[in-house]
Scaffold this active site. Sequence first.
Site, PDB file in Angstrom:
ATOM      1  N   HIS A 176       0.838  -1.204   0.000  1.00 23.75           N
ATOM      2  CA  HIS A 176       0.000   0.000   0.000  1.00 23.75           C
ATOM      3  C   HIS A 176       0.874   1.255   0.000  1.00 23.75           C
ATOM      4  O   HIS A 176       0.657   2.181  -0.794  1.00 23.75           O
ATOM      5  CB  HIS A 176      -0.919  -0.014   1.220  1.00 23.75           C
ATOM      6  CG  HIS A 176      -1.716   1.230   1.420  1.00 23.75           C
ATOM      7  ND1 HIS A 176      -3.045   1.328   1.081  1.00 23.75           N
ATOM      8  CD2 HIS A 176      -1.370   2.449   1.931  1.00 23.75           C
ATOM      9  CE1 HIS A 176      -3.489   2.539   1.365  1.00 23.75           C
ATOM     10  NE2 HIS A 176      -2.489   3.249   1.890  1.00 23.75           N
ATOM     11  N   GLU A 177       1.868   1.297   0.890  1.00 25.78           N
ATOM     12  CA  GLU A 177       2.720   2.479   0.965  1.00 25.78           C
ATOM     13  C   GLU A 177       3.586   2.626  -0.285  1.00 25.78           C
ATOM     14  O   GLU A 177       3.788   3.739  -0.786  1.00 25.78           O
ATOM     15  CB  GLU A 177       3.580   2.426   2.228  1.00 25.78           C
ATOM     16  CG  GLU A 177       2.794   2.430   3.522  1.00 25.78           C
ATOM     17  CD  GLU A 177       1.805   3.574   3.623  1.00 25.78           C
ATOM     18  OE1 GLU A 177       2.035   4.632   3.006  1.00 25.78           O
ATOM     19  OE2 GLU A 177       0.776   3.414   4.302  1.00 25.78           O
TER      20      GLU A 177
ATOM     21  N   HIS B 269       1.735   4.294  -3.053  1.00 25.45           N
ATOM     22  CA  HIS B 269       1.652   5.750  -2.985  1.00 25.45           C
ATOM     23  C   HIS B 269       2.794   6.387  -3.773  1.00 25.45           C
ATOM     24  O   HIS B 269       2.621   7.429  -4.415  1.00 25.45           O
ATOM     25  CB  HIS B 269       1.702   6.225  -1.536  1.00 25.45           C
ATOM     26  CG  HIS B 269       0.388   6.211  -0.831  1.00 25.45           C
ATOM     27  ND1 HIS B 269      -0.724   6.873  -1.302  1.00 25.45           N
ATOM     28  CD2 HIS B 269       0.003   5.621   0.337  1.00 25.45           C
ATOM     29  CE1 HIS B 269      -1.740   6.691  -0.457  1.00 25.45           C
ATOM     30  NE2 HIS B 269      -1.320   5.940   0.537  1.00 25.45           N
TER      31      HIS B 269
ATOM     32  N   TYR C 130      -3.800  14.897  -2.636  1.00 25.20           N
ATOM     33  CA  TYR C 130      -4.316  14.144  -1.505  1.00 25.20           C
ATOM     34  C   TYR C 130      -5.401  14.914  -0.753  1.00 25.20           C
ATOM     35  O   TYR C 130      -5.256  15.285   0.411  1.00 25.20           O
ATOM     36  CB  TYR C 130      -3.160  13.794  -0.571  1.00 25.20           C
ATOM     37  CG  TYR C 130      -3.427  12.618   0.326  1.00 25.20           C
ATOM     38  CD1 TYR C 130      -3.622  11.341  -0.198  1.00 25.20           C
ATOM     39  CD2 TYR C 130      -3.460  12.771   1.699  1.00 25.20           C
ATOM     40  CE1 TYR C 130      -3.849  10.263   0.629  1.00 25.20           C
ATOM     41  CE2 TYR C 130      -3.682  11.697   2.538  1.00 25.20           C
ATOM     42  CZ  TYR C 130      -3.882  10.447   1.992  1.00 25.20           C
ATOM     43  OH  TYR C 130      -4.109   9.364   2.812  1.00 25.20           O
TER      44      TYR C 130
ATOM     45  N   GLU D  16      -5.701   7.002  -2.217  1.00 22.12           N
ATOM     46  CA  GLU D  16      -5.780   5.929  -1.220  1.00 22.12           C
ATOM     47  C   GLU D  16      -6.228   4.619  -1.855  1.00 22.12           C
ATOM     48  O   GLU D  16      -5.691   3.548  -1.568  1.00 22.12           O
ATOM     49  CB  GLU D  16      -6.751   6.323  -0.111  1.00 22.12           C
ATOM     50  CG  GLU D  16      -6.128   7.087   1.021  1.00 22.12           C
ATOM     51  CD  GLU D  16      -5.049   6.290   1.721  1.00 22.12           C
ATOM     52  OE1 GLU D  16      -5.309   5.143   2.141  1.00 22.12           O
ATOM     53  OE2 GLU D  16      -3.933   6.810   1.839  1.00 22.12           O
TER      54      GLU D  16
ATOM     55  N   ASP E  40      -9.610  14.570   7.769  1.00 18.80           N
ATOM     56  CA  ASP E  40      -8.964  13.536   6.960  1.00 18.80           C
ATOM     57  C   ASP E  40      -8.821  13.983   5.503  1.00 18.80           C
ATOM     58  O   ASP E  40      -9.083  13.230   4.565  1.00 18.80           O
ATOM     59  CB  ASP E  40      -9.751  12.231   7.064  1.00 18.80           C
ATOM     60  CG  ASP E  40      -9.036  11.042   6.426  1.00 18.80           C
ATOM     61  OD1 ASP E  40      -7.802  11.067   6.322  1.00 18.80           O
ATOM     62  OD2 ASP E  40      -9.743  10.096   6.008  1.00 18.80           O
TER      63      ASP E  40
ATOM     64  N   HIS F  64      -9.826   8.578   3.461  1.00 21.31           N
ATOM     65  CA  HIS F  64      -9.881   7.173   3.870  1.00 21.31           C
ATOM     66  C   HIS F  64     -11.306   6.648   3.948  1.00 21.31           C
ATOM     67  O   HIS F  64     -11.539   5.451   3.815  1.00 21.31           O
ATOM     68  CB  HIS F  64      -9.195   6.987   5.224  1.00 21.31           C
ATOM     69  CG  HIS F  64      -7.708   7.182   5.193  1.00 21.31           C
ATOM     70  ND1 HIS F  64      -7.122   8.407   5.428  1.00 21.31           N
ATOM     71  CD2 HIS F  64      -6.698   6.316   4.938  1.00 21.31           C
ATOM     72  CE1 HIS F  64      -5.806   8.275   5.344  1.00 21.31           C
ATOM     73  NE2 HIS F  64      -5.525   7.026   5.043  1.00 21.31           N
TER      74      HIS F  64
END
Length: 445
Positions: A161-162, A165, A176, A185, A258, A263
């Site tokens: 996942h990271e 990015h 973002y 995301e 957020d 998210h």
Amino acid sequence: MTPRDTSCAFVPPYLLAHIASTDAPGAERSRDTLVLDQEFRARREARTPTGPAAPPTAAWTVHSADNTTRLPGRPVRAAGQSESGDVAVDEAAEGIAATLRMFADGLGLASYDDAGAPVSLTVHYGQDYDNAFWDGVQLVFGDGDGKVFERFTKPVDVLTHEFAHAVTEHTAGLVYRGQSGALNESVSDVFAACLKQHLRGETAEEGDWLIGEGLFLPTVRARALRDMAAPGTAYDDPVLGKDPQVGHLDDYVETTEDNGGVHLNSGIPNKAFQLAAVAIGGTTLEGAAPIWLAALRSGDVRPTTDFAGFAAATVAVAGEHADAVRQAWAEVGVGLEVGAEPGRPGPGAPVGGSVVRVTRSGGFAGRTASGEVDLEADDPRASDVRHLVDRLDLASARGGPPMPDMFVYRFEVCGAPPVEVPEQQLTDDLAALARIVLARPDDLA
């Protein structure tokens, strides 16, 4: 040109904030994690590794921060070297090796920049740190608090996942915030699910579509952090609360927290991808994933592209699967005409003339933390807060674009206009103010 986002964390801030607001085991560490992310500036100041040097051409290198916040830390293991015996180091090593193989062999992408960039990773970041992120330079993982969260290197899809990015940063550069941030995301979850299924030898239909499975301790009532097939059902626990993700555009969450609910609303494109992958059939790596990557690299997805624009880009590159992809987006309420992004409401009720309020949102878990101190009340924090407020110059506070999975702070001081500051721009005084106001009074006693 719109600045590209360069940093990301795994646990959404709303989840950390919910845990921090309880008296449950792990609450104190969640509060510590919220505060620790203020130290992004310090991480960049101390890049002085003191260990065996990695091979100069290593595809990846894993460092240990040794429970400090200094990055990158001490080199421990690099590509081609044997296991270190440190569980987190070796989990990160195996995870990045598998991720790079999948992108190279299955998707034709050489590292995150398609030019073979070496990947730097750091484990044992902070003390019981409940997060993971990409900071534009490297992947960083905490050990978890051992009460709510396990090691963030334990589920391999957290690492992927990271890493994804970074792929998004070097392709479409999705901003973002709002819908483009939710897409940012979602793209990371897409490739995380892809690797998990690939390692298990599963087809899209066989996959469980859970993200972060195994991240929580067995005592926590949670199957995972997110469920791409059924957004909003991953957990329901007294400490965590109920999973707040949505899976249809009709339920889009309009919020200032957020980064506009990135998210929360990522569940909408997540569900669209899952539906498309199952409809196309076969493995996700051979079916739907190449379509999403091709859309990212097509030039049709710009930094501020919304759901409808991204949907149109995926249909345009889907070839024989165009109808399946179009239908998947339609099932989550997204048409193909590019429309205006849902608006975000203004701030809540203003604070009074003696109240200092700090709100922190963002992070991999997407949770929000908020606290306030009335300088005229009998609060043990009031004296320290008053001292900081007297020397603050909020007018000169630096703003800037939010970074994926990192935090944004909103300061409301004694009736003055609110100021938002991304964590990498926090001054020492602002960081101290946030730490005190976000803590409970008895934590500082």
